[in-house]
Design a protein around this motif. Structure first.
Motif, short mmCIF file in Angstrom:
data_model
loop_
_atom_site.label_atom_id
_atom_site.label_comp_id
_atom_site.label_asym_id
_atom_site.label_seq_id
_atom_site.Cartn_x
_atom_site.Cartn_y
_atom_site.Cartn_z
N ASN A 20 0.74 -1.04 0.08
CA ASN A 20 -0.02 -0.02 -0.16
C ASN A 20 0.95 1.34 0.02
N ASP A 21 1.94 1.26 0.61
CA ASP A 21 3.10 2.08 0.64
C ASP A 21 3.49 2.57 -0.78
N LYS A 22 3.13 1.61 -1.75
CA LYS A 22 3.82 1.85 -3.26
C LYS A 22 2.48 2.01 -4.07
N ILE A 23 1.43 2.44 -3.40
CA ILE A 23 0.24 2.78 -4.30
C ILE A 23 0.00 4.17 -4.08
N ILE A 24 -0.32 4.91 -4.87
CA ILE A 24 -0.94 6.28 -4.89
C ILE A 24 -2.24 6.40 -5.39
N THR A 25 -3.37 6.62 -4.74
CA THR A 25 -4.54 7.08 -5.09
C THR A 25 -4.88 8.25 -5.24
N ILE A 26 -5.42 8.88 -6.51
CA ILE A 26 -5.65 10.21 -6.56
C ILE A 26 -7.12 10.43 -7.14
N GLY A 27 -7.89 11.22 -6.61
CA GLY A 27 -9.24 11.50 -7.05
C GLY A 27 -9.28 12.54 -8.00
N ALA A 28 -9.86 12.62 -9.21
CA ALA A 28 -10.05 13.50 -10.37
C ALA A 28 -11.17 13.65 -11.18
N PHE A 56 -14.26 11.43 -10.49
CA PHE A 56 -15.78 11.81 -9.67
C PHE A 56 -16.16 12.84 -10.94
N SER A 57 -17.42 12.89 -10.84
CA SER A 57 -18.30 13.80 -11.71
C SER A 57 -18.97 14.96 -10.87
N ASP A 58 -18.81 14.93 -9.72
CA ASP A 58 -19.58 15.47 -8.79
C ASP A 58 -18.60 16.23 -7.63
N TYR A 59 -18.53 17.70 -7.91
CA TYR A 59 -17.56 18.42 -7.10
C TYR A 59 -17.67 18.15 -5.44
N SER A 60 -18.69 17.65 -5.02
CA SER A 60 -19.20 17.68 -3.70
C SER A 60 -18.14 16.42 -3.12
N ILE A 61 -17.90 15.44 -3.98
CA ILE A 61 -17.47 14.08 -3.37
C ILE A 61 -15.88 14.18 -3.12
N PRO A 62 -15.23 14.78 -4.17
CA PRO A 62 -13.62 14.27 -3.63
C PRO A 62 -12.96 14.77 -2.61
N ASN A 63 -13.35 15.90 -2.15
CA ASN A 63 -12.97 16.53 -0.78
C ASN A 63 -13.02 15.55 0.50
N LYS A 64 -14.60 14.87 0.46
CA LYS A 64 -14.96 14.20 1.37
C LYS A 64 -14.25 12.85 1.25
N ALA A 65 -14.07 12.25 0.08
CA ALA A 65 -13.19 10.97 0.03
C ALA A 65 -11.95 11.18 0.44
N LEU A 66 -11.22 12.42 0.43
CA LEU A 66 -9.96 12.75 1.07
C LEU A 66 -9.57 12.79 2.03
N GLU A 68 -11.86 11.10 4.18
CA GLU A 68 -12.10 9.90 4.86
C GLU A 68 -10.75 9.00 4.69
N GLY A 69 -9.89 9.27 3.71
CA GLY A 69 -8.72 8.44 3.70
C GLY A 69 -8.71 7.57 2.24
N SER A 70 -9.62 7.40 1.67
CA SER A 70 -9.81 6.69 0.56
C SER A 70 -8.84 6.97 -0.54
N LYS A 90 -15.14 23.08 8.46
CA LYS A 90 -14.20 23.13 9.59
C LYS A 90 -13.26 22.29 9.25
N THR A 91 -12.54 22.02 8.14
CA THR A 91 -11.51 21.03 7.99
C THR A 91 -10.20 21.81 7.49
N ASP A 92 -9.10 21.20 7.18
CA ASP A 92 -7.92 21.88 6.70
C ASP A 92 -7.24 21.30 5.80
N LEU A 93 -7.71 20.89 4.71
CA LEU A 93 -7.06 20.40 3.63
C LEU A 93 -6.31 21.49 3.03
N GLN A 94 -5.18 21.00 2.37
CA GLN A 94 -4.16 21.79 1.92
C GLN A 94 -4.14 21.79 0.11
#
Length: 258
Positions: A20-28, A56-66, A68-70, A90-94
């Motif tokens: 898993n350390d060698k798998i990078i998962t990116i939502g787009a 993702f085709s819906d803007y509301s989902i990718p930040n939530k998925a990030l 949640e750690g998926s 009240k989150t702190d995504l960067q």
């Protein structure tokens, strides 16, 4: 036997953890970021990582998925959108890496020049706070409306002058292109325009210029800003190979910011 089973289970856990350390998962969003990441897969492989792309085709989902750690990161939004999301939740995504500017444009199936827009025309705009404000600012720049400058994120309620009495239809960003047949004018984010077969430079009748402040960023969780995975993603997304791909593939409709 129990000891052997425990050792075997521990080894399997460590093996999976290492993998898993060698798998990078990116939502787009599928176009263009999904395509850009698909192109970059071999570059990740050269660095010893497997890239997994979640579209993702819906803007509301990718930040939530990030959150949640998926996902390890996502790539779909400009910083004003991320700032509004963080404030509302009240989150702190960067935002860690500016990648490209995708100029928002206005399109029509009913006329070819903005001067043909008639009084009482219907206009479709995205309904999320930052993209709606951005769409209205584009219309203001075209001298169609005037906005209350005291308001940071503007809605149709903040229009101080509307000489053509335009009627606004607020829709999810992904749905705006589908409204083209039903409205006189639609203000569409470039990724959804491309996904719908529209070419901003060719098909839009109003288009943001290269000085648009709405560059799209790679976003990660705060604790992952300096992680090994984030550093690899940043290096690859700012590579000359990716820049060349964007310039050639999208013919200037997408402008790299590096």
């Amino acid at each position: 036997m129990k000891i052997k089973a425990f050792i075997l289970a521990s080894l399997l856990f460590l093996t999976n953890l290492s993998a898993n350390d060698k798998i990078i998962t990116i939502g787009a969003t599928p176009v263009p970021f999904g395509e850009i990441l698909e192109f970059a897969k071999p570059l990740f492989k050269q660095k010893g990582y497997e890239l997994k792309i979640v579209e993702f085709s819906d803007y509301s989902i990718p930040n939530k998925a990030l959150l949640e750690g998926s996902l390890d990161a996502n790539l779909f939004q400009h910083k004003p959108y991320l700032d509004e999301f963080n404030k509302a939740n009240k989150t702190d995504l960067q935002a860690v890496l500016s990648v490209a500017i995708f100029p928002m444009g206005a399109y029509s199936r009913k006329f070819k020049d903005i001067s043909e827009l008639k009084t009482g025309s219907s206009v479709a705009v995205p309904n999320d706070p930052t993209n709606e404000s951005r769409a209205l600012e584009l219309l203001e720049k075209a001298n169609l409306i005037k906005l209350d400058r005291k308001v940071a994120l503007k809605t149709p309620l903040d229009i101080s002058s509307n000489p053509k009495k335009l009627k606004f239809k607020e829709l999810k960003a992904a749905q705006v292109p589908r409204a083209l047949e039903d409205v006189d004018l639609a203000v569409i984010n470039t990724n959804y325009a491309l996904d719908f077969g529209l070419k901003p430079l060719k098909d839009s009748i109003i288009l943001e210029d290269k000085n648009s402040p709405y560059a799209n960023f790679l976003a990660v969780r705060k604790e992952d800003v300096n992680s090994a995975k984030t550093q690899v993603i940043k290096e690859i997304l700012h590579s000359q190979e990716v820049k060349k791909f964007m310039l050639e593939k999208y013919e200037g409709n997408i402008i790299p910011t590096f």
